[in-house]
Design an enzyme around this catalytic site. Structure first.
Site, PDB file in Angstrom:
ATOM      1  N   TYR A 150      37.743  24.803  94.856  1.00 45.21           N
ATOM      2  CA  TYR A 150      38.163  23.739  95.589  1.00 45.21           C
ATOM      3  C   TYR A 150      39.148  23.681  96.618  1.00 45.21           C
ATOM      4  O   TYR A 150      40.030  24.621  96.317  1.00 45.21           O
ATOM      5  CB  TYR A 150      38.663  22.651  94.392  1.00 45.21           C
ATOM      6  N   GLU A 207      28.387  13.972  88.066  1.00 44.73           N
ATOM      7  CA  GLU A 207      28.904  13.714  86.762  1.00 44.73           C
ATOM      8  C   GLU A 207      29.153  12.432  86.097  1.00 44.73           C
ATOM      9  O   GLU A 207      29.432  11.414  86.937  1.00 44.73           O
ATOM     10  CB  GLU A 207      30.225  14.843  86.745  1.00 44.73           C
ATOM     11  N   GLU A 257      30.428  24.122  92.670  1.00 43.72           N
ATOM     12  CA  GLU A 257      31.485  22.828  92.962  1.00 43.72           C
ATOM     13  C   GLU A 257      32.291  23.406  93.813  1.00 43.72           C
ATOM     14  O   GLU A 257      32.825  24.488  93.991  1.00 43.72           O
ATOM     15  CB  GLU A 257      32.160  22.744  91.307  1.00 43.72           C
ATOM     16  N   GLN A 269      32.169  15.303  94.784  1.00 40.56           N
ATOM     17  CA  GLN A 269      30.679  14.871  94.195  1.00 40.56           C
ATOM     18  C   GLN A 269      30.073  13.912  94.982  1.00 40.56           C
ATOM     19  O   GLN A 269      30.565  13.446  95.964  1.00 40.56           O
ATOM     20  CB  GLN A 269      31.022  14.517  92.844  1.00 40.56           C
ATOM     21  N   ASN A 281      29.207  25.377  81.460  1.00 43.60           N
ATOM     22  CA  ASN A 281      30.159  24.974  82.652  1.00 43.60           C
ATOM     23  C   ASN A 281      31.665  25.573  82.461  1.00 43.60           C
ATOM     24  O   ASN A 281      32.098  25.207  81.454  1.00 43.60           O
ATOM     25  CB  ASN A 281      30.033  23.533  82.838  1.00 43.60           C
ATOM     26  N   GLU A 282      31.971  26.278  83.806  1.00 44.44           N
ATOM     27  CA  GLU A 282      33.486  26.648  83.361  1.00 44.44           C
ATOM     28  C   GLU A 282      33.788  27.051  82.003  1.00 44.44           C
ATOM     29  O   GLU A 282      34.761  26.611  81.222  1.00 44.44           O
ATOM     30  CB  GLU A 282      34.382  25.564  83.911  1.00 44.44           C
TER      31      GLU A 282
END
Length: 513
Positions: A262, A45, A317, A366, A193-194
């Site tokens: 996460y 990103e 992610e 990432q 995204n999201e």
């Protein structure tokens, strides 16, 4: 009698040195499930030093060897990982990114402010050509995340035409004017995204309708270009989001549904990356292992609407998230990478392998200098993290045939809570070699596991192990090889039985012939 008691005590002491776990490896005559290599994908990103100073150091850089501005050492390292795909340009950044700002002469490209990540000025010197050409250097497939929040349907459709159309059109002509004759033929496309958060704070119903519109204009009637369109999926345990998308989006318009999760202790108090205690480690691993329940429940919803398993679950992610390193920009998300991260990677990849019937793609967050990175850089210096080594050890599973491995694990106990200490996954590659990956998350105790093998006879076992003296150990620029894989001597075969002694907080990958 005393002699018998002595022998018994010796046996008890030797057994207690290792907790006892058992497992079964089944090697079917005609296995039918492949572990997609795309499970081992990565993410880059425009965030902190991920792109600028990470992947890209500029064409005029004479200090750091590069190819068209892309670091040569990064290319070598990532090719060793065999990264199958790379997601770009975000993340939250994707929904503020306008791709036409990143093409043409670099001196003519407009600047923007990266409001999401640190408020820094983005000069757009790394754009579509730079990224897609870098993917060719890396021998990896690009995964482009489209702007659905501040962009338009026309803008995203034009991007598809710009990078994929071989004939004559306004966008392909523009591509040729900018120096690229042949299209790149990008397969993977994220639509937003999201969307539930930084991508627009949408409801699931609103997003599903918007997605249908965007997906319609990215391809023709039959999607003859073979685009793999990925919907912005759920935030962790938001099962309603998946339900609404699967119910409201026609199967002809979607190839994948994303999921983000996460391994976080507490979003309000994420804790340090290197000076954590055992309780914080335990809570991190609890969050990491929750991935299995998430996949089970999201898969159950997808099975209801897609019993033929045509739509992939894409965990694009995942990884550990802590407080940034002291003294660094909070918006840059730079954190060190310890043996805790190796344990997150090992257990998570085992879960993905074991649910590879529905999980067809995933992206570690990432690649460089951000969150659970596989590479850290500091000017001309570059180091490989424990997570890098786990992903390198595990790449034997890429496109291999999944083998059922059932493990009955002892518990890792901290306070009043417990987690299974041992996890694993197994596969058979195209050369007929069987690989078993095992993790022991117990911070203090070694674990011995006895695996019964059915359906195959093996004569030899070798392996590698990743561990260290302390959970908090990490590779630094001054000491880059504190943690690296070593030959593993703790496995032995006896008939149909495989005995493995796993050190505390370790990752082991075995090869059986």
């Amino acid at each position: 009698m005393k002699k018998v008691l002595t022998v018994c005590l010796v046996l008890i002491c030797s057994l207690s040195a290792y907790a006892q776990n058992t497992g079964d490896l089944n090697v079917p005559v005609s296995p039918d499930r492949i572990i997609s290599r795309h499970i081992y994908g990565h993410f880059a990103e425009h965030l902190g030093r991920s792109i600028y100073g990470g992947f890209y150091v500029g064409e005029g850089n004479t200090k750091i060897p590069n190819t068209a501005g892309v670091r040569n050492d990064v290319v070598v390292a990532l090719k060793k990982l065999k990264i199958p795909n790379l997601r770009w340009p975000g993340g939250c950044f994707a929904d503020t990114y306008h791709w036409k700002h990143g093409i043409g002469p670099k001196e003519d490209r407009p600047t923007i402010v990266n409001a999401w990540w640190g408020g820094v000025t983005e000069d757009n010197s790394f754009g579509t050509h730079d990224f897609l050409n870098m993917c060719e250097l890396l021998d990896t497939e690009p995964y482009l995340a489209g702007n659905m929040a501040t962009g338009t349907v026309q803008e995203l459709a034009d991007w598809v035409q710009y990078v994929n159309f071989a004939g004559k059109s306004p966008m392909s002509d523009l591509r040729r004017e900018n120096g690229r004759e042949e299209p790149w033929n990008v397969k993977f496309w994220g639509i937003g995204n999201e969307a539930w958060g930084c991508g627009g704070n949408m409801t699931a119903e609103y997003y599903a309708n918007e997605y249908r519109k965007y997906a319609t204009f990215l391809a023709d009637w039959n999607n003859s270009g073979g685009l793999f369109r990925i919907a912005s999926g759920a935030n962790s345990a938001d099962y309603n989001w998946t339900e609404v998308l699967m119910k409201n989006i026609p199967e002809s318009l979607i190839e994948g549904v994303a999921l983000h999760h996460y391994s976080v202790i507490d979003w309000g108090a994420k804790g340090p990356s290197t000076t954590f205690n055992e309780q914080q480690y335990f809570q991190t691993m609890k969050s990491a292992l929750f991935m299995e329940e998430l996949i089970q429940k999201h898969t159950a919803i997808m099975d209801k609407y897609d019993p033929e398993n045509k739509v992939a679950l894409v965990v694009d992610e995942w990884g550990g998230w802590y407080e940034v390193e002291p003294g660094t920009n909070p918006g840059f998300l730079y954190q060190q990478n310890t043996m805790r991260d190796a344990m997150i990677a090992g257990t998570t990849l085992n879960i993905f392998n074991n649910y590879s019937n529905r999980v067809k793609m995933a992206n570690l967050a990432q690649s460089i200098n951000v969150l659970q990175a596989v590479i850290l850089t500091d000017e001309e210096k570059m180091i490989l993290t424990p997570t890098f080594h786990v992903m390198e050890m595990y790449n034997v599973h890429q496109d291999a045939t999944w083998l059922p491995l059932t493990i009955r694990s002892e518990s890792y106990v901290v306070g009043n809570e417990k987690l299974p200490a041992v996890s694993g996954s197994a596969s058979k590659d195209k050369n007929g070699l069987t690989h078993i990956s095992l993790t022991n998350i117990d911070a203090k105790q070694a674990q011995e596991i006895a695996i019964n093998i059915e359906g195959a006879k093996y004569k030899n076992v070798t392996g590698r192990v990743l561990t260290s003296k302390k959970l908090q150990d990490y590779n630094s620029f001054d000491n880059p090889n504190v943690i690296k894989p070593e030959n593993f001597k703790g496995a032995r075969l006896k008939g149909n039985n495989l005995m493995v002694k796993l050190p505390p907080f370790s990752v082991v990958v075995l090869e059986l012939k």
